[in-house]
Enzyme design. Structure first.
Site, PDB file in Angstrom:
ATOM      1  N   CYS A   2      47.177-156.030-107.494  1.00  0.00           N
ATOM      2  CA  CYS A   2      47.349-155.221-106.294  1.00  0.00           C
ATOM      3  C   CYS A   2      48.173-154.007-106.679  1.00  0.00           C
ATOM      4  CB  CYS A   2      48.036-156.016-105.184  1.00  0.00           C
ATOM      5  SG  CYS A   2      48.267-155.050-103.664  1.00  0.00           S
ATOM      6  N   GLU A 103      40.952-151.894-103.734  1.00  0.00           N
ATOM      7  CA  GLU A 103      40.421-152.211-105.054  1.00  0.00           C
ATOM      8  C   GLU A 103      39.317-151.201-105.363  1.00  0.00           C
ATOM      9  OE1 GLU A 103      41.202-153.743-107.542  1.00  0.00           O
ATOM     10  OE2 GLU A 103      42.725-155.174-106.852  1.00  0.00           O
TER      11      GLU A 103
END
Length: 226
Positions: A2, A103
């Site tokens: 992340c 992402e």
């Protein structure tokens, strides 16, 4: 992993959702939270204690905040053994509120950013760890990291890792100062139910950490065929 996320909800909404006092805290909409920036964290207490910390864990014995790459993520599978994280796992856990994370989908020689949210659209909590380092003047510097685990079915085609999102009923257990059983804590660090999540493609403006605004959430522009 992340490496970028969003937190758009107002501070009063977040205080109600995560049960902390909002007095004195300001939380403007953040569409592109990036490593080394100050981020909202929620710790234990009655009421829970909210504060801002640097994203990128700085161990208490580190030479400084710029010593090496920032530890923005901690792997769930190894945090109980790694010296940088094992004490924090037992003693210094926190929630890191978010309402989406990014992402990048790879293909055809390019990367397309996607935003991942809960299907409900509501804010949620990453499982986090925190530390306090003291600068040369003795002033405390709080820092945090987001724990990651294996990707669920939704994320797996894009990346093999994802941040640990705690279900709402487990947030209190994660913050419980009396809980020091690392095996039991580790059992909480699992992929979130993919059936309760959603993702969609967003603007490539999110690629730069200098960009931060609602336009980042817009779908990418389509090339017009003549």
């Amino acid at each position: 992993m992340c490496g970028r996320y969003s937190l758009i909800a107002e501070i009063t909404q977040l205080a109600l959702r995560f049960e902390f006092e909002a007095g004195g805290l300001a939380q403007p909409p953040r569409y592109n939270v990036a490593p080394t920036q100050m981020v909202l964290t929620v710790g234990s207490g009655e009421p829970r204690q909210a504060s801002y910390m640097r994203w990128g864990l700085v161990p208490s014995g580190a030479g400084g905040v710029s010593a090496g790459a920032p530890m923005i993520n901690a792997r769930a599978e190894t945090i109980a053994e790694r010296p940088s994280f094992r004490t924090a796992l037992r003693e210094r856990r926190c929630l890191i509120p978010a309402d989406g994370f990014y992402e990048w989908r790879r293909g055809n020689g390019s990367q397309s950013p996607v935003r991942v949210t809960l299907a409900s659209g509501e804010p949620f909590a990453f499982a986090g760890l925190w530390e306090t380092w003291r600068d040369p003047n003795g002033d405390p510097v709080g820092s945090c990291t987001i724990i990651t685990t294996q990707a669920n079915e939704l994320l797996r085609p894009i990346h093999d890792r994802m941040p640990v999102i705690l279900t709402r009923d487990l947030e209190s257990l994660w913050l419980d100062d009396e809980m020091r059983d690392t095996a039991a804590l580790g059992s909480l660090l699992v992929p979130y139910d993919s059936g309760l999540m959603d993702l969609y493609e967003v603007s490539t403006l999110v690629n730069s950490a200098f960009n931060d605004g609602p336009e980042l959430l817009a779908p990418p522009r389509q090339t017009r065929l003549l």
